[in-house]
Structure formats: structure tokens, C-alpha cells
Scaffold this motif. Structure first.
Motif, PDB file in Angstrom:
ATOM      1  N   UNK A 155      -5.784  13.712  -2.808  1.00 20.73           N
ATOM      2  CA  UNK A 155      -5.795  12.586  -1.869  1.00 20.73           C
ATOM      3  C   UNK A 155      -5.230  11.338  -2.520  1.00 20.73           C
ATOM      4  N   UNK A 156      -5.530  11.108  -3.768  1.00 19.86           N
ATOM      5  CA  UNK A 156      -5.000   9.943  -4.477  1.00 19.86           C
ATOM      6  C   UNK A 156      -3.479  10.037  -4.624  1.00 19.86           C
ATOM      7  N   UNK A 157      -3.004  11.213  -5.051  1.00 20.61           N
ATOM      8  CA  UNK A 157      -1.560  11.395  -5.193  1.00 20.61           C
ATOM      9  C   UNK A 157      -0.855  11.255  -3.844  1.00 20.61           C
ATOM     10  N   UNK A 158      -1.433  11.766  -2.778  1.00 21.11           N
ATOM     11  CA  UNK A 158      -0.856  11.648  -1.438  1.00 21.11           C
ATOM     12  C   UNK A 158      -0.753  10.192  -1.023  1.00 21.11           C
ATOM     13  N   UNK A 159      -1.820   9.417  -1.321  1.00 25.49           N
ATOM     14  CA  UNK A 159      -1.800   8.014  -0.928  1.00 25.49           C
ATOM     15  C   UNK A 159      -0.736   7.245  -1.698  1.00 25.49           C
ATOM     16  N   UNK A 160      -0.451   7.636  -2.907  1.00 27.39           N
ATOM     17  CA  UNK A 160       0.575   6.958  -3.716  1.00 27.39           C
ATOM     18  C   UNK A 160       1.975   7.322  -3.214  1.00 27.39           C
ATOM     19  N   UNK A 161       2.230   8.594  -3.028  1.00 25.12           N
ATOM     20  CA  UNK A 161       3.580   9.046  -2.721  1.00 25.12           C
ATOM     21  C   UNK A 161       3.884   9.079  -1.216  1.00 25.12           C
ATOM     22  N   UNK A 163       3.544   6.698   1.082  1.00 22.94           N
ATOM     23  CA  UNK A 163       4.122   5.450   1.546  1.00 22.94           C
ATOM     24  C   UNK A 163       5.535   5.214   1.040  1.00 22.94           C
ATOM     25  N   UNK A 164       6.004   5.964   0.058  1.00 25.77           N
ATOM     26  CA  UNK A 164       7.322   5.731  -0.539  1.00 25.77           C
ATOM     27  C   UNK A 164       8.387   6.604   0.095  1.00 25.77           C
ATOM     28  N   UNK A 165       7.987   7.594   0.863  1.00 22.34           N
ATOM     29  CA  UNK A 165       8.966   8.444   1.532  1.00 22.34           C
ATOM     30  C   UNK A 165       9.544   9.531   0.673  1.00 22.34           C
ATOM     31  N   UNK A 166       8.856   9.999  -0.315  1.00 25.58           N
ATOM     32  CA  UNK A 166       9.350  11.098  -1.144  1.00 25.58           C
ATOM     33  C   UNK A 166       9.254  12.386  -0.434  1.00 25.58           C
TER      34      UNK A 166
END
Length: 166
Positions: A155-161, A163-166
Motif C-alpha cells: 500500500x505504501x509503494x502504491x501510494x508513492x508510485x 500519483x506519478x503515472x508509472x
């Protein structure tokens, strides 16, 4: 109080043993050591007037002292003969405790030495021996905790990446 204990200990030491050593311990008490009988006696203040804690124990190999086997609070205003009788009683109790029996040789390797007085550990009550139990390296609780940690990390990694559109 120390001076009174020191005087009393000196008198007791002379009555109990011909060969003895009297010295002060850290707590303010006095110890009488009888090396030839491998016993010690301690007089320590109890906080009360004319009262002391009298303890007795053994002297182990190498000169170290074992913990006290017996103890009693005594009245220092009693005569030296009465205190000596109490000391003799405590020393008799210490001597009555059986010494650990030597471990018999069970064969085995020639160089293997076992410590005296050491016994095999008894199994815990209510548990089967390890040989009969099903071997499980990771319990269900541990697996659940690992899954929760992985979910939080995901969940943490999802929240980071996200929003950036990767």
C-alpha cells in the motif's frame, strides 16, 4: 551497629572454630569463615535495635561462597552462648543438606566429561516429545504477520508510485 556486630562476630568465631576469618561485607554485616569446615556465618543488621539477621552457608571449591541455606533473626542482647547455639543449629542444617552425588561414568567417548550435579532436562508437561510432533518451521501466526507487513509495504509503494503515472 557495625562495631557491635564485629565484637559479637569475634566472640562467636572464637567459640565456634579455632581457625576462622572475620571480615566486613558490603552491606554492613560481618562474615565468619571457617575454611577447614567449609562453612560460613553472616551477621547483618536488620534495622531493629539489638537484632541481626544470622545466615549460614557453604564454602565451595575455589573459596567462593554458596548462597545462604538457612537464616534467622536473632536478638543480640542474648548471651554469646545462646547465639553460638543458634549458629551451631544453622550449621547443622547446612551440613545436613546432601552434597551432589558424583555422576557415574556412562561409557561413551573417553575425553567427554560431564559436570557433576547436572541432570537431563525434563520435558514440559502437556507437550509431546519433539520427535513425535509434526515439524513446522513457521506458525500460522507468523505467516499472518508477514502477510500484513507485505500488505502495508504494498500500500505504501502504491501510494508513492500511483500519483506519478508509472
Amino acid at each position: 551497629m557495625y562495631a557491635e556486630l564485629r565484637d559479637t562476630a569475634g566472640e562467636l568465631a572464637g567459640i565456634l572454630w579455632r581457625e576462622h576469618t572475620v571480615y566486613r561485607e558490603r552491606g554492613g554485616g560481618v562474615v565468619i569463615r571457617g575454611e577447614h569446615v567449609r562453612r560460613w556465618i553472616s551477621l547483618a543488621p536488620t534495622g531493629g535495635k539489638d537484632r541481626a539477621l544470622l545466615r549460614a552457608g557453604r564454602i565451595l571449591d575455589g573459596g567462593t561462597t554458596a548462597p545462604a541455606r538457612t537464616e534467622v533473626v536473632v536478638d543480640l542482647s542474648a548471651g554469646t552462648a545462646e547465639l553460638a547455639a543458634v549458629c551451631r543449629s544453622l550449621l547443622a542444617d547446612v551440613a545436613a543438606v546432601a552434597e551432589p552425588a558424583p555422576v557415574p561414568d556412562r561409557g561413551g567417548r573417553a575425553g567427554k566429561r560431564e559436570r557433576p550435579g547436572r541432570k537431563a532436562r525434563a520435558p514440559r508437561p502437556g507437550r509431546r516429545p519433539r520427535k513425535d510432533r509434526k515439524e513446522r518451521h513457521t506458525s500460522a501466526g507468523s505467516l499472518f504477520v508477514m502477510l500484513c507487513v507485505a500488505a502495508v509495504l504494498g500500500a505504501w509503494l502504491y501510494s508513492i508510485f500511483a500519483g506519478r503515472g508509472y
